[in-house]
Design an enzyme around this catalytic site. Structure first.
Site, mmCIF file in Angstrom:
data_model
loop_
_atom_site.group_PDB
_atom_site.id
_atom_site.type_symbol
_atom_site.label_atom_id
_atom_site.label_comp_id
_atom_site.label_asym_id
_atom_site.label_seq_id
_atom_site.Cartn_x
_atom_site.Cartn_y
_atom_site.Cartn_z
ATOM 1 N N ASP A 26 40.236 49.821 36.214
ATOM 2 C CA ASP A 26 39.348 48.694 36.003
ATOM 3 C C ASP A 26 39.475 48.296 34.526
ATOM 4 O O ASP A 26 39.948 49.087 33.701
ATOM 5 C CB ASP A 26 37.917 49.122 36.335
ATOM 6 C CG ASP A 26 36.877 48.111 35.898
ATOM 7 O OD1 ASP A 26 36.993 46.937 36.280
ATOM 8 O OD2 ASP A 26 35.955 48.495 35.154
ATOM 9 N N PHE A 27 39.063 47.088 34.192
ATOM 10 C CA PHE A 27 39.189 46.623 32.803
ATOM 11 C C PHE A 27 37.868 46.690 32.042
ATOM 12 O O PHE A 27 37.713 47.468 31.103
ATOM 13 C CB PHE A 27 39.736 45.193 32.782
ATOM 14 C CG PHE A 27 40.005 44.670 31.389
ATOM 15 C CD1 PHE A 27 41.051 45.180 30.635
ATOM 16 C CD2 PHE A 27 39.219 43.662 30.843
ATOM 17 C CE1 PHE A 27 41.308 44.708 29.346
ATOM 18 C CE2 PHE A 27 39.460 43.174 29.571
ATOM 19 C CZ PHE A 27 40.514 43.699 28.816
ATOM 20 N N ASP A 28 36.888 45.880 32.462
ATOM 21 C CA ASP A 28 35.628 45.800 31.728
ATOM 22 C C ASP A 28 34.862 47.117 31.794
ATOM 23 O O ASP A 28 34.653 47.684 32.864
ATOM 24 C CB ASP A 28 34.743 44.690 32.313
ATOM 25 C CG ASP A 28 35.293 43.299 32.036
ATOM 26 O OD1 ASP A 28 35.863 43.092 30.960
ATOM 27 O OD2 ASP A 28 35.155 42.426 32.903
ATOM 28 N N GLY B 87 37.469 42.248 37.855
ATOM 29 C CA GLY B 87 36.625 41.194 38.389
ATOM 30 C C GLY B 87 36.306 40.168 37.319
ATOM 31 O O GLY B 87 35.657 39.168 37.585
ATOM 32 N N LYS C 8 39.718 45.083 45.169
ATOM 33 C CA LYS C 8 40.544 46.084 44.486
ATOM 34 C C LYS C 8 41.198 47.036 45.483
ATOM 35 O O LYS C 8 42.350 47.439 45.297
ATOM 36 C CB LYS C 8 39.705 46.839 43.458
ATOM 37 C CG LYS C 8 39.250 45.949 42.301
ATOM 38 C CD LYS C 8 38.445 46.704 41.258
ATOM 39 C CE LYS C 8 38.027 45.771 40.140
ATOM 40 N NZ LYS C 8 37.295 46.454 39.059
ATOM 41 N N ASP D 43 34.432 49.045 42.070
ATOM 42 C CA ASP D 43 35.595 49.929 41.978
ATOM 43 C C ASP D 43 35.661 50.922 43.150
ATOM 44 O O ASP D 43 36.658 51.623 43.310
ATOM 45 C CB ASP D 43 35.573 50.709 40.653
ATOM 46 C CG ASP D 43 35.685 49.800 39.449
ATOM 47 O OD1 ASP D 43 36.484 48.847 39.504
ATOM 48 O OD2 ASP D 43 34.967 50.022 38.459
#
Length: 207
Positions: A7-9, A96, A140, A167
């Protein structure tokens, strides 16, 4: 093929891109309330995403890019990605959040590919609408399955790292499920829990 999905954030990046954009646009309070409910699993991700992005209507795209080019990353993010590359993992980032942020992150951190959402804009101004590949709670997981098929990666050779409710779907596709400084709903689905904000602590769990 070994596959690492992030995941990014709030996982690779220190914070939520939407919150930072809202701060720059003067809509922070509204967005933070929605974000908290969404990441805690109390609101459908698709609904919350649309509501949050709507608060950005009228924001100049140049300001979006300025915010995204100054994102801060969590301790150990670059080092863990380098370690994964040394162990022959393909590194994919799902968000997202938004292409502007994840593309900026790729330049800094060096992951192989990313999939995210896109802020709609017209004449250089955000319209308050959003679309893309990561719009739903299940996005995802669906994308993980497609990438595993493409790369001939298996459940056993996949590690997934995230922090929030959206996630969970990718955890179903990965043997190693890492909840990184995560919300309770994700910790319940994880088999590796890291509560210290240092991504390199994940390295000891690699094969």
């Amino acid at each position: 093929m070994k596959l690492a999905i992030f995941d990014f954030d709030s996982t690779l990046m220190n914070g939520e891109t939407i919150d930072l954009l809202a701060q720059a646009n003067g809509s922070a309070d509204a967005v933070q309330t929605i974000t908290k409910e969404a990441m805690g699993g109390k609101m459908d991700f698709h609904q919350s995403l649309k509501l949050r992005v709507a608060t950005l209507k009228g924001m100049p795209l140049t300001k979006v890019q300025e915010v995204c080019n100054s994102l801060k990353y969590n301790l150990g993010a670059k080092e863990l990605i380098e370690e994964l590359k040394a162990r022959n993992y393909k590194i994919v980032v799902f968000s997202g959040g938004f292409d502007e942020g994840v593309s900026a992150g790729q330049k800094v951190l060096g992951y192989h590919i990313h999939f995210s959402n896109k802020l709609h804009h017209k004449d250089g101004i955000l319209t308050g609408e959003v679309g893309g590949e990561m719009m739903f709670n299940y996005s995802k997981g669906r994308m993980t399955e497609k990438i595993q098929t493409l790369l001939n990666a298996t459940y056993e050779s996949t590690i997934a790292i995230g922090d929030g409710a959206n996630d969970v779907s990718m955890f179903h596709c990965a043997k190693k499920k890492v909840a990184f400084c995560a919300k309770p709903i994700l910790k319940e689905a994880a088999n590796i829990v890291i509560d210290e904000k240092n991504l390199m602590l994940i390295a000891k769990h690699l094969d």
